[in-house]
Design an enzyme around this catalytic site. Structure first.
Site, mmCIF file in Angstrom:
data_model
loop_
_atom_site.group_PDB
_atom_site.id
_atom_site.type_symbol
_atom_site.label_atom_id
_atom_site.label_comp_id
_atom_site.label_asym_id
_atom_site.label_seq_id
_atom_site.Cartn_x
_atom_site.Cartn_y
_atom_site.Cartn_z
ATOM 1 N N LYS A 134 0.848 -1.189 0.000
ATOM 2 C CA LYS A 134 0.000 0.000 0.000
ATOM 3 C C LYS A 134 0.885 1.242 0.000
ATOM 4 C CE LYS A 134 -3.819 2.189 2.549
ATOM 5 N NZ LYS A 134 -4.746 2.089 3.698
ATOM 6 N N SER A 208 -9.469 2.385 2.258
ATOM 7 C CA SER A 208 -8.528 3.171 1.485
ATOM 8 C C SER A 208 -7.483 2.332 0.743
ATOM 9 C CB SER A 208 -7.807 4.150 2.417
ATOM 10 O OG SER A 208 -7.046 3.476 3.405
ATOM 11 N N SER A 232 -10.137 -0.362 6.186
ATOM 12 C CA SER A 232 -9.475 -0.112 4.906
ATOM 13 C C SER A 232 -8.794 -1.316 4.281
ATOM 14 C CB SER A 232 -8.474 1.031 5.049
ATOM 15 O OG SER A 232 -9.125 2.259 5.229
#
Length: 555
Positions: A134, A208, A232
């Site tokens: 990420k 996210s 997320s």
């Protein structure tokens, strides 16, 4: 006190050099041989700005006591920082590039591409696996956007989770796009562009960790690392039809990963099946000796071996007690097709031998609202101003803290992060000083309620999300913050509570449901399995048993 007495006290201070040492705790360590005095005008400015008035007869004392800080400050600023140093020979990184079109980015999944593989891995646990990180995880020499242009940062360190992945024989092939400041549930807010759902172009991958979900779902990588403060990891796992785990708080080190708020920060594995998810967790888990979120005595677990041993029977869940969390099915606006899929999943688990019972935890219904009120006062300074005082951790000093957001920085944020900052200003201005503390105490009460329920069952079940993915806005900036954020009302009602309490929570795909705006569009939905703290093996066992019962895409 006359001047002679004052001079006598000062002489004794200077002659002793060390003040208060016998007590072990002190605010003045040394005044030095020739103490510098703080400029009186500066002292006046400092106290005036703080709305303080000092006793005029003490002014000289205070200029000495504060002036004593000047040399130590200069010395500290001249010292080389004590941080992590990446081994670029053992862990080389090559072919660093920024995708220039949808094909190169896998419809928005990639933020930055590169190739990194250890020259001498320590194990082969992830041999042959490709991994995406990420884009809030530090990897030296590779830009880390955190999904926003509000701050620019190219790290000089490698996060320990990245090093552990490379040491396990995997190849890291890039940074996955993430939503703006990691504060969004839809995938059209990242500075790198929208991330499209594999199953329906133009629909959200969730956030996210949107790129992580997309890249695993599309097959671009075998596994990915996501971050989860309110859902997320599990939101994109549910929306993209993959497996995603928010581990127990503190199990995986968060060192070198941009924090939203320390008490809810989690980094977790995302994969196309439960076993690969367990393998990635096995590699990442364990204390690093730096992150203060972590207990120092965490036992090393072989999640893969435990999982393989637990699934040898035709009734692999025989004797396992599973609780259906009733309040999770009454979220306002929950989709009926999701409820139907959920009940079908529960029936499947019963067929696999599980003993199913309904569990009521009334506090769950309001838990996300408390999470929402708790987050701004501590989360906005951490996430948006890079403030991390009072923490024993690796401080990312090359990403300097800010006193406040500038207009340009605020404008560069998405509506979720802007909302966080404005709520921070609002709560700081309007609520009593004990407000955040009361939120924290109420969340502890919620934690105790889950712990009590988990004494009678091994895991709790909820739908991961109350509704399917939303449609992306072609031009998000033409829509107001209320319209953009309203797409996901109550999205985190079943996910965020477990960030606040720290219980492990796994999302596995349980079938398709129609899009809210078009019944002809079919999108994935997830089943959430919540376990006792540090009992990831239990959630993996239930998840893998369900996974092995049939192809979820046919449900």
């Amino acid at each position: 006190m006359d001047q002679g007495q004052s001079q006598d006290i000062l002489h004794r201070f200077l002659s002793s050099k060390i003040i208060g040492a016998k007590d072990g705790i002190m605010s003045v360590v040394t005044l030095g041989e020739n103490p510098k005095k703080l400029d009186t005008a500066l002292l006046n400015t400092i106290t005036t700005n703080a709305s303080l008035k000092l006793n005029p007869t003490h002014i000289s004392d205070w200029t000495i006591l504060l002036g004593a800080l000047q040399d130590p400050i200069a010395q500290i600023l001249s010292e080389e920082d004590y941080t992590l140093t990446p081994d670029l020979e053992k862990y080389p990184r090559t072919n660093i590039s920024i995708p220039s079109n949808d094909q190169e980015s896998d419809q928005g999944g990639w933020a930055t591409k590169f190739v990194s593989k250890a020259t001498s891995p320590k194990t082969d646990l992830l041999a042959g696996k490709t991994v995406a990180l990420k884009d809030n995880i530090a990897f030296a020499s590779v830009r880390c956007t955190n999904g926003t242009t509000a701050t620019s940062w190219t790290p000089t360190i490698d996060a320990p989770v990245a090093t552990r992945i490379l040491d396990a024989g995997a190849t890291i092939t890039g940074k996955a796009a993430c939503e703006n400041a990691c504060m969004e549930g839809d995938s059209d807010t990242s500075c790198t562009g929208p991330v499209h759902n594999v199953y329906a172009y133009g629909y959200s991958c969730g956030g996210s960790s949107s790129g992580s979900g997309r890249l695993v779902s599309s097959g671009e990588v075998n596994v990915a690392v996501g971050g989860d403060q309110g859902g997320s990891v599990r939101i994109p796992a549910s929306m993209c039809g993959i497996v995603g785990l928010k581990p127990t708080w503190g199990l995986v080190p968060y060192t070198g990963i941009l924090s939203l708020e320390a008490t809810i920060d989690h980094a977790g594995p995302m994969a196309r099946n439960v076993r690969d998810c367990a393998a990635l967790l096995e590699v990442m888990a364990g204390p690093d000796g730096i992150d203060d979120r972590q207990p120092c005595n965490l036992p090393k677990r072989s999640y893969m071996a435990d999982l393989d041993a637990s699934l040898t029977d035709c009734k692999p869940l025989a004797g396992v007690k599973i609780g259906v969390l009733s309040e999770s099915l009454s979220i306002p606006g929950i989709s009926e097709p999701i409820v139907t899929l959920f009940h079908r999943a529960v029936s499947t688990l019963r067929d696999l031998g599980a003993e199913i019972q309904e569990i009521s935890i009334p506090l769950h219904a309001d838990a996300a609202a408390v999470w929402m009120c708790s987050l701004p006062l501590s989360g906005a300074p951490t996430a948006l101003l890079n403030a991390s005082t009072g923490r024993k951790q690796l401080h990312l000093n090359d990403r300097a803290p800010l006193p406040a957001l500038s207009q340009d920085s605020f404008d560069a944020l998405g509506p979720g992060a802007q909302t966080l900052y404005l709520r921070y200003l609002y709560l700081r201005h309007t609520t009593p000083p004990a407000f955040h503390g009361k939120c924290t105490n109420l969340l502890r009460r919620l934690n105790d309620a889950y712990d009590l329920a988990l004494q009678s069952v091994s895991v709790l079940l909820t739908p991961t999300l109350p509704h399917p993915p939303s449609k992306l806005f072609p031009d998000p900036s033409s829509h107001g913050p209320l319209e953009r954020l309203s797409r996901n009302l109550n999205l985190v009602a079943n996910t965020a509570p477990f960030n606040s309490t720290g219980h492990p929570a796994l999302s596995v795909p349980m079938g398709f449901v129609p899009a809210r705006d078009d019944e002809g569009v079919k999108l994935p939905a997830g089943l959430q399995i919540v376990g006792r703290k540090f009992c990831e093996g239990d959630v993996f066992k239930v998840g893998a048993a369900f996974e092995g019962s049939g192809d979820w895409k046919t449900f």
